[in-house]
Design a protein around this motif. Structure first.
Motif, PDB file in Angstrom:
ATOM      1  N   ASN A   1      -8.765  -8.647  -1.808  1.00  0.00           N
ATOM      2  CA  ASN A   1      -8.533  -7.893  -3.043  1.00  0.00           C
ATOM      3  C   ASN A   1      -9.229  -6.535  -3.013  1.00  0.00           C
ATOM      4  O   ASN A   1      -9.775  -6.070  -4.005  1.00  0.00           O
ATOM      5  CB  ASN A   1      -8.990  -8.720  -4.260  1.00  0.00           C
ATOM      6  CG  ASN A   1      -8.367  -8.221  -5.534  1.00  0.00           C
ATOM      7  OD1 ASN A   1      -7.274  -7.657  -5.523  1.00  0.00           O
ATOM      8  ND2 ASN A   1      -9.050  -8.419  -6.642  1.00  0.00           N
TER       9      ASN A   1
ATOM     10  N   GLN B   1      -9.788  -2.388  -2.399  1.00  0.00           N
ATOM     11  CA  GLN B   1      -9.167  -1.170  -2.932  1.00  0.00           C
ATOM     12  C   GLN B   1      -9.218  -0.093  -1.846  1.00  0.00           C
ATOM     13  O   GLN B   1     -10.299   0.316  -1.439  1.00  0.00           O
ATOM     14  CB  GLN B   1      -9.929  -0.694  -4.173  1.00  0.00           C
ATOM     15  CG  GLN B   1      -9.354   0.545  -4.806  1.00  0.00           C
ATOM     16  CD  GLN B   1      -7.949   0.338  -5.327  1.00  0.00           C
ATOM     17  OE1 GLN B   1      -7.658  -0.670  -5.941  1.00  0.00           O
ATOM     18  NE2 GLN B   1      -7.074   1.289  -5.087  1.00  0.00           N
TER      19      GLN B   1
ATOM     20  N   SER C   1       0.864  -1.176   0.000  1.00  0.00           N
ATOM     21  CA  SER C   1       0.000   0.000   0.000  1.00  0.00           C
ATOM     22  C   SER C   1       0.904   1.230   0.000  1.00  0.00           C
ATOM     23  O   SER C   1       1.368   1.688   1.048  1.00  0.00           O
ATOM     24  CB  SER C   1      -0.922   0.005   1.219  1.00  0.00           C
ATOM     25  OG  SER C   1      -1.678   1.197   1.234  1.00  0.00           O
TER      26      SER C   1
ATOM     27  N   ILE D   1      -7.102  -5.377   1.731  1.00  0.00           N
ATOM     28  CA  ILE D   1      -6.285  -5.324   0.518  1.00  0.00           C
ATOM     29  C   ILE D   1      -5.649  -6.687   0.251  1.00  0.00           C
ATOM     30  O   ILE D   1      -5.701  -7.217  -0.857  1.00  0.00           O
ATOM     31  CB  ILE D   1      -5.184  -4.243   0.651  1.00  0.00           C
ATOM     32  CG1 ILE D   1      -5.795  -2.856   0.683  1.00  0.00           C
ATOM     33  CG2 ILE D   1      -4.172  -4.353  -0.491  1.00  0.00           C
ATOM     34  CD1 ILE D   1      -4.829  -1.775   1.165  1.00  0.00           C
TER      35      ILE D   1
END
Length: 151
Positions: free
Chosen positions: A127, A129, A20, A123
């Motif tokens: 999966n 966002q 990230s 995340i």
């Protein structure tokens, strides 16, 4: 090392492990500000950082309109169609949740760590966002409100 610096280092590591970039960059910037004695900027960032972030978010969202990738006809159709009307309702609900999330973060700033950890888990394992802690705080505020009904 102070508690805030330790937490920023942990967040930097979490951001790197979770890939990230936003979390890693934010933690790095704050560490640099702390170590370079520019921490007098913290109150400004705390009061205006959200506005600056929203400014850039809105700029990126409005670029397709400015570049005519989305036309006025497209916009009019979308606000008068069922998906468009549902998007309007979704926007209303999202902004309300964001408002409640902002209140929650102002009342309990320490909750941000849990929001970030939850975002990283989302995340990595789902999966997800990352779009920011504000919506996560809004959902957490909703959960807390529902829990208060049972107490």
């Amino acid at each position: 090392m102070y508690s805030g610096e330790t937490t920023m280092v942990i967040l930097l590591l979490i951001g790197l492990v979770a890939k990230s970039n936003l979390i890693a960059i934010c933690a790095s910037v704050l560490l640099i500000l702390q170590s370079s004695k520019l921490d007098f900027l913290f109150p400004y960032l705390e009061t205006h950082g959200l506005e600056l972030g929203l400014l850039f978010l809105l700029l990126s969202i409005l670029v397709p309109i400015a570049t005519d990738k989305v036309t006025t006809c497209d916009l009019l159709y979308n606000v008068s169609s069922l998906p468009g009307l549902l998007a309007i309702v979704g926007g209303i609900l999202a902004t309300h949740l964001n408002s409640e999330g902002l209140k929650l973060m102002q009342i309990d700033p320490s909750i941000i760590f849990g929001l970030i950890v939850g975002s990283v888990i989302g995340i990595i394992f789902f999966n997800g966002q990352p779009v920011g802690p504000l919506m996560a705080a809004g959902v957490a505020a909703l959960f807390l409100e529902v829990l208060s009904w049972f107490n």
